[in-house]
Scaffold this motif. Structure first.
Motif, short mmCIF file in Angstrom:
data_model
loop_
_atom_site.label_atom_id
_atom_site.label_comp_id
_atom_site.label_asym_id
_atom_site.label_seq_id
_atom_site.Cartn_x
_atom_site.Cartn_y
_atom_site.Cartn_z
N ILE A 1 -6.49 5.73 9.11
CA ILE A 1 -7.50 5.94 7.96
C ILE A 1 -5.73 7.05 8.18
N SER B 1 -2.89 4.23 7.43
CA SER B 1 -3.01 3.91 5.69
C SER B 1 -2.81 4.42 5.15
N ILE C 1 -22.40 0.61 -0.15
CA ILE C 1 -20.87 0.76 0.17
C ILE C 1 -21.36 -0.67 1.48
N CYS D 1 -20.42 -3.63 -1.12
CA CYS D 1 -18.71 -3.68 -1.61
C CYS D 1 -17.51 -3.77 -0.11
N ARG D 2 -17.82 -4.27 1.15
CA ARG D 2 -17.04 -4.63 1.75
C ARG D 2 -16.96 -6.09 2.57
N SER E 1 -12.43 -6.86 -0.31
CA SER E 1 -12.36 -6.74 1.79
C SER E 1 -11.32 -8.16 1.46
N SER F 1 -2.18 -1.38 2.74
CA SER F 1 -3.27 -0.01 2.61
C SER F 1 -3.90 0.72 0.70
N ALA G 1 -6.37 -0.58 -0.25
CA ALA G 1 -7.33 -0.12 0.68
C ALA G 1 -7.88 1.81 0.07
N LEU G 2 -6.80 2.12 -0.31
CA LEU G 2 -7.24 3.72 -0.85
C LEU G 2 -7.77 3.88 -1.94
N THR H 1 -11.20 2.66 -1.77
CA THR H 1 -12.37 3.71 -0.85
C THR H 1 -12.18 4.79 -1.93
N ILE I 1 -15.47 3.29 -4.43
CA ILE I 1 -16.65 3.85 -3.80
C ILE I 1 -16.84 4.64 -3.38
N GLY I 2 -16.04 5.62 -2.74
CA GLY I 2 -16.11 6.84 -3.84
C GLY I 2 -17.17 7.40 -4.25
#
Length: 323
Positions: free
Chosen positions: A61, A64, A259, A262-263, A282, A299, A302-303, A306, A309-310
């Motif tokens: 993490i 990334s 969650i 989403c992946r 993804s 990356s 991905a950020l 994240t 989704i968070g």
């Protein structure tokens, strides 16, 4: 990279030791019954799990997050330059131009909106069905849970045979009995994502079924008996007794299924490939990082993923929180 890893490991080890010392000091100040040997043993028992979590969760993490602001190309690992927010600008530009990232976002939204209510509804219905005290119910419980223990890759290949475009495909053969011609379900943009949604809901609902079952066992039978005395039918009992009793469980299931949805990546990758009508976030991130080798850009995606989704998860918890 090795030097950076060692520095991060040293900081992590220092934080771990500092936390252990702080625990000792706090216990002595509060005059709690305390033995140094017991505490040292406890932290030593925790150390292997914490070390594995650091190596395979926390460290990737952190890397990334750092790579998201660089032009890291995996074939030139020694030539990494800081580019600031260029990767994010590229991502937003591709969304604005309705490129592959735009389609990945739309497909992911369609999948989430379709699979979350379907999978949760199936899981809740199956849980209510197998919660009855009837002979042979355990057989159904095992059958409903069986798809969960099968690898998602194997399940995807199985459904490839079911949805085969040939006239000998299982689904096309069945529909052919009614005079319906063969159809290429996974190459058709109108049906491909629907098929993936149905497959995913079928494969995953057994796990949520067990979670709902554990929640159903905590609902007292006296509540159902009181509802029966008041003349409530099966539907009224479900709405006014079962659902309120499953509120906390339902919140947990909604968040975890969201969650996981989403992946999604394996199903479209195996069943269709890198096509704009099934590509997901993804899958897009995987292609950029591993196929095209642009780790920095991957990356950054991905950020962003994240963060989105968070944020949505926190909103869900806020809306569905206990009164």
């Amino acid at each position: 990279m090795v030097t950076t890893t060692l520095i991060i490991l040293a900081v992590f080890a220092a934080a771990f030791v500092a936390f252990a010392v702080w625990d000792v000091v706090r216990a002595k100040k509060k005059r709690e019954k305390y033995r140094v040997g017991s505490t040292v043993t406890a932290y030593l028992m925790l150390l292997p799990a914490i070390l594995l979590a650091f190596l395979f969760i926390l460290l990737p993490i952190l890397y990334s997050l750092g790579y998201a602001f660089t032009d890291f190309f995996i074939l030139t690992p020694n030539d990494i330059n800081f580019v600031g927010f260029d990767n994010f600008a590229t991502a937003f530009k591709e969304i604005g131009d309705k490129g592959m990232l735009y389609h990945a976002i739309i497909n992911t939204l369609i999948f989430v909106v379709g699979v979350v209510p379907l999978q949760i509804g199936l899981a809740l219905g199956l849980a209510v069905f197998v919660n009855r005290k009837k002979r042979g119910v355990k057989i159904f419980k095992v059958c409903f849970f069986a798809p969960v223990v099968i690898s998602l890759s194997v399940t995807s290949f199985l459904w490839l045979e079911i949805l085969s475009p040939a006239s000998t495909g299982l689904l096309n053969s069945f529909l052919g009995m009614f005079g319906i011609p063969p159809h290429d379900w996974l190459r058709d943009p109108n049906t491909a994502m629907l098929c993936i949604i149905i497959l995913s809901a079928w494969q995953g609902c057994g796990y949520q079924m067990l979670i709902f079952l554990s929640g159903l066992t905590n609902i007292r039978n006296e509540l159902y008996e009181a509802a029966s005395l008041d003349g409530a039918g099966a539907w009224s009992k479900f709405v006014h007794v079962t659902l309120p009793g499953l509120r906390s469980t339902l919140v947990f299931v909604i968040i975890t299924v969201f969650i996981g949805a989403c992946r999604v990546m394996v199903q479209p990758m195996i069943m269709v490939g890198y096509q704009e009508h099934v590509v997901t976030l993804s899958y897009y991130m995987y292609q950029q990082g591993y196929e095209f080798r642009w780790v920095g850009y991957s990356s950054a995606i991905a950020l962003l993923m994240t963060l989105v989704i968070g944020t949505i998860t926190l909103i869900q918890r806020r809306i569905l929180r206990e009164k």
